[in-house]
Design an enzyme around this catalytic site. Sequence first.
Site, PDB file in Angstrom:
ATOM      1  N   LYS A 154      14.198 -20.846  33.400  1.00 27.24           N
ATOM      2  CA  LYS A 154      14.952 -22.097  33.477  1.00 27.24           C
ATOM      3  C   LYS A 154      14.251 -23.228  32.724  1.00 27.24           C
ATOM      4  CE  LYS A 154      18.427 -20.383  35.483  1.00 27.24           C
ATOM      5  NZ  LYS A 154      19.700 -20.277  34.725  1.00 27.24           N
ATOM      6  N   TYR A 172      11.767 -16.485  37.071  1.00 29.37           N
ATOM      7  CA  TYR A 172      12.991 -17.288  37.112  1.00 29.37           C
ATOM      8  C   TYR A 172      12.690 -18.732  36.716  1.00 29.37           C
ATOM      9  CZ  TYR A 172      17.139 -19.668  38.874  1.00 29.37           C
ATOM     10  OH  TYR A 172      18.266 -20.445  38.981  1.00 29.37           O
TER      11      TYR A 172
END
Length: 259
Positions: A156, A152
């Site tokens: 990002k 994750y």
Amino acid sequence: MSRIFITGSTDGLGLAAARTLMNEGHDVVLHARSRERAAAISDTSAAALGLVIGDLASAAETRSIADQVNAIGRMDAVIHNAGIYLERSRGETPEGHAKTLAVNVLAPYLLTTWIARPERLIYLSSGMHRSGGSNLDDIDWKRRPWNASQAYSESKLYIATLAAALARHWPDVLSNAVDPGWVPTKMGGAGAPDDLEMGHLTQTWLATSDEGAARISGGYWYHRQRREAAAAVSNTAFQDALVGRLEELGGVRLFAERG
């Protein structure tokens, strides 16, 4: 008034942004992953300019989303809001990609390539991008042991970097990344400490405002304040390397001027 497309707009920040923009008189095109998800926001979608349906984990459905948006007409702004958080496993999309990479990075990349170029692009990143590594050898998690939090964070970092690369390559487009904060949505959890309203008002402001601050390109924003992103985000060599990897994985070229 502006015409704005928002991915992942059936709940959370995306739905809040959509309702705010519609209340301000803007024309909003909503996006739902499935018809079942679309049915849950029938009251909102009835007042929207349009509603497109498709699963961003699938490149074929992502292409369909882009086609549906283009059929409605050119957007003034696109808010790439959709994302997934801590997946228990790598998963595998129809194209064989890790689901986190596919939804959080490849889908926005593909939509940016396929949707008629708007005047403004907004990509949702996260403060966790600072924990993302800049080694691009295995961004699809085919060799490394799965680590949901790291995947994750990397996704990002990549999306903030893509926003910066677009600002550099497309000077006629305002491209920015936003950290909405850790807000109490379904993804963030009820105990999240940040302000839900400020979490989505930065996106709507960047999508529509004519204030000088909102007309900056290449920024990284948190609650309408420009912040410093991780050093890799503004590194042009890293930007180019990442775009090259996304071209390979997505099978389409974003910048025509690349060799």
